[in-house]
Design a protein around this motif. Sequence first.
Motif, PDB file in Angstrom:
ATOM      1  N   UNK A 118       0.837  -1.198   0.000  1.00 51.63           N
ATOM      2  CA  UNK A 118       0.000   0.000   0.000  1.00 51.63           C
ATOM      3  C   UNK A 118       0.873   1.249   0.000  1.00 51.63           C
ATOM      4  N   UNK A 148       6.681  10.675  -0.811  1.00 49.90           N
ATOM      5  CA  UNK A 148       6.570   9.437  -0.032  1.00 49.90           C
ATOM      6  C   UNK A 148       7.794   8.552  -0.255  1.00 49.90           C
ATOM      7  N   UNK A 196      -4.358  16.880  -6.759  1.00 47.38           N
ATOM      8  CA  UNK A 196      -3.492  16.332  -5.718  1.00 47.38           C
ATOM      9  C   UNK A 196      -2.008  16.652  -5.957  1.00 47.38           C
ATOM     10  N   UNK A 223     -14.621  16.060  -7.282  1.00 48.54           N
ATOM     11  CA  UNK A 223     -16.039  15.743  -7.331  1.00 48.54           C
ATOM     12  C   UNK A 223     -16.648  16.373  -8.583  1.00 48.54           C
ATOM     13  N   UNK A 251      -9.673  24.553  -0.750  1.00 44.84           N
ATOM     14  CA  UNK A 251      -9.932  23.905   0.537  1.00 44.84           C
ATOM     15  C   UNK A 251      -8.940  22.771   0.822  1.00 44.84           C
ATOM     16  N   UNK A 258       3.125  22.188  -0.560  1.00 46.50           N
ATOM     17  CA  UNK A 258       3.629  21.666   0.714  1.00 46.50           C
ATOM     18  C   UNK A 258       5.163  21.788   0.709  1.00 46.50           C
TER      19      UNK A 258
ATOM     20  N   UNK B   3      -5.527   7.677  -5.398  1.00 46.02           N
ATOM     21  CA  UNK B   3      -6.618   8.215  -4.598  1.00 46.02           C
ATOM     22  C   UNK B   3      -6.077   8.900  -3.351  1.00 46.02           C
ATOM     23  N   UNK B   4      -6.566  10.092  -3.082  1.00 50.23           N
ATOM     24  CA  UNK B   4      -6.293  10.723  -1.799  1.00 50.23           C
ATOM     25  C   UNK B   4      -7.455  10.385  -0.893  1.00 50.23           C
ATOM     26  N   UNK B   5      -7.171   9.747   0.237  1.00 51.27           N
ATOM     27  CA  UNK B   5      -8.278   9.323   1.093  1.00 51.27           C
ATOM     28  C   UNK B   5      -8.243  10.069   2.422  1.00 51.27           C
ATOM     29  N   UNK B  48      -5.637  14.360   4.420  1.00 53.01           N
ATOM     30  CA  UNK B  48      -5.778  13.649   3.148  1.00 53.01           C
ATOM     31  C   UNK B  48      -4.536  12.776   2.979  1.00 53.01           C
ATOM     32  N   UNK B  49      -4.761  11.478   2.802  1.00 56.54           N
ATOM     33  CA  UNK B  49      -3.660  10.509   2.833  1.00 56.54           C
ATOM     34  C   UNK B  49      -3.386   9.952   1.436  1.00 56.54           C
ATOM     35  N   UNK B  50      -2.117   9.969   1.065  1.00 60.22           N
ATOM     36  CA  UNK B  50      -1.682   9.323  -0.184  1.00 60.22           C
ATOM     37  C   UNK B  50      -0.632   8.287   0.170  1.00 60.22           C
ATOM     38  N   UNK B  53       0.973   8.449   3.561  1.00 55.04           N
ATOM     39  CA  UNK B  53       1.502   9.733   4.024  1.00 55.04           C
ATOM     40  C   UNK B  53       0.383  10.784   4.028  1.00 55.04           C
ATOM     41  N   UNK B  55      -0.767  14.227   3.296  1.00 57.30           N
ATOM     42  CA  UNK B  55      -0.210  15.279   2.424  1.00 57.30           C
ATOM     43  C   UNK B  55      -0.784  16.643   2.755  1.00 57.30           C
ATOM     44  N   UNK B  56      -2.033  16.693   3.239  1.00 57.57           N
ATOM     45  CA  UNK B  56      -2.587  17.990   3.602  1.00 57.57           C
ATOM     46  C   UNK B  56      -3.625  17.818   4.699  1.00 57.57           C
ATOM     47  N   UNK B  58      -7.140  18.832   6.208  1.00 51.25           N
ATOM     48  CA  UNK B  58      -8.394  19.314   5.624  1.00 51.25           C
ATOM     49  C   UNK B  58      -9.416  19.500   6.738  1.00 51.25           C
ATOM     50  N   UNK B  62     -14.860  19.060   4.355  1.00 56.54           N
ATOM     51  CA  UNK B  62     -14.191  18.566   3.160  1.00 56.54           C
ATOM     52  C   UNK B  62     -13.982  17.053   3.275  1.00 56.54           C
ATOM     53  N   UNK B  66     -15.425  14.384   0.671  1.00 60.81           N
ATOM     54  CA  UNK B  66     -14.503  13.499  -0.046  1.00 60.81           C
ATOM     55  C   UNK B  66     -14.864  12.034   0.207  1.00 60.81           C
TER      56      UNK B  66
END
Lengths: 375, 90
Positions: A118, A148, A196, A223, A251, A258, B3-5, B48-50, B53, B55-56, B58, B62, B66
Motif C-alpha cells: 500500500x 513518499x 493532488x 467531485x 480547501x 507543501x 486516490x487521496x483518502x 488527506x492521505x496518499x 503519508x 499530504x494535507x 483538511x 471537506x 470526499x
Amino acid sequence: MRFVDEFRDAEKAQALAAQIAALCEPGRQYKFMEVCGGHTHTIYKHGLEDYLPESITLVHGPGCPVCVIPMGRVDDAIFIARQPDVILTSFGDMMRVPGSHGAFFDATAQGADIRMVYSPLDSLKIARQNPDRRVVFMAIGFETTAPSSAMTVLRAKAEGLENFSIFCNHVTIIPAIKAILDSPDLRLDGFIGPGHVSTVIGCRPYEFIAGDYGKPLVCAGFEPLDLLQSIYMLMLQLKEGRSEVENQYSRVVPWDGNPKALQVINEVMELRPYFEWRGLGFISHSALRVRESYAAFDAERQFLVPGVRVADPKACQCGEVLKGVLKPWECKVFGTACTPETPIGTCMVSPEGACAAYYNFGRFTRERVKEATRT
Amino acid sequence: MCLGIPGEIVELMDDRPDLAKVDVSGVRRAINIGLLENEKLEPGDWVLIHVGFALSKIDKDEAKAALDFLEGIGQAYADELAALADSKIE
C-alpha cells in the motif's frame, strides 16, 4: 436533452451547466484538457460531458502515472525482480502494466518475488524481516507520491537499513504540460489543473502557462461539481479575456503547495536530463532520479539494469490518447484487442487511464444519452 | 495509489512523532505525518492521505464530502481500503 440523475447534486450541476452554456460564444469551439487521470475518471463515471454544451470538448491529458511508464522501464524492473536475492515491491496499479515480455503478474508466475504494498513504507518492514534479501521498491507517480518515496529513503537511511533501495520512475507534471503546449497537433483553450499534485507543488509552477502561453488554468477538485465549477471559471476567464492561474480546490490545495514535501524530494532526488514517457517520447528534465549522496538506496546504481528502449506495440495508440489527440474509442484496438482484462496499452490498465475509464463507464453513458435524447 | 483518502487522526505516538494512527472508513492504521510537521495535528483532525503519508490537513466538511465521493466510486475505493488494511507502517 434530459439530464441524467447521476449524482446527488444534479440540480446544482444543472445550474452550473446553464451558467457555462450562457458563457459560450456562438460558433466558437472550446477545448479544455484535464491533466489528471483522477479527473478523467470522474468525468466518465458521472457522464459530465452530457452536462456540457456541445461546443465544449474535454481532452484527456497525460496525468496517469501508470500510463506513462514506458515498456523498457517495466522490463528493467522485471530484470531486477528476477535477481535471486531480490524482493520487488510495487503498488497494485503497476502489476498488469505490460512490458515487452509480460507484466509483473507474469513475472510472479515465473518465480519472481514481487509483492504488492500500500505504501513505500511497507517495503521497509519487508526489508527488516528479510535481512538476507535485497528489497527494491518500484517508485512511480507524479509529485503526489515522490515525497513518499523520498521520505521512505530518508527513513531507511536513519534506520541504517542496507538492503533497501528504490527503482525511481517518478515523473514531473510541468514538463509534460509544456510538451503538450508545444505540440503542433493540439489547440487547447485552457487546462483543468491536477488537484493532488498541486497539494505538493502549489499553483505557482503553472504561472508560465497563463503568462507565456496565454492559457487559463484552474486547479480542480475531484467531485463532479468541482469539475463543472472549474470549467465555469475557465469559461469566465475566456469571456473576460483573462488568462490566469486560479484555484478552485483551495480547501485542499495551498497556493504554495507543501514546502516540506518539496524539500524532501529535493534532498533525495534530482531532475534527470531526460526521460522517456510512454507515447510522448523523450521529454527533457521531466523525471526524477536518486541523488548520488543517496546512491546506496538507488536500484539503478545497485543493479546493472539493461535500460533498453522498447517501442510501443504498433497497434497501440496510447501516445495519441495521452496527448489528447485521439479519444479512447478512436484507437484502432480499443475494446477489441485491448480491454482492461488483456490490455495492450497502459491507458487501459489503470482505473485512471482514459481508455479504462471510458471502457468501464463510457459506453453506458452513450447508451443513456441515446435514451435521454430519444424522448 | 492515485486516490487521496481522508482519515481522522485518532492517536499520536509519543515515541514516534512522525507517525499517527488514523481511522479511514473504520480501518485503523498507522500513517506517516512527517510531511505535515509544520501543522499542529491533534486527535480529531482530518488529513488527506496518499500511499501512507498525510499530504494535507483538511477540515471536517471537506473530509465528509470526499468520503461521500469515494464511497460513491465503489471498487477503486474498496481496493484502496483493502490495501490500507494490509499495510503495517511502523
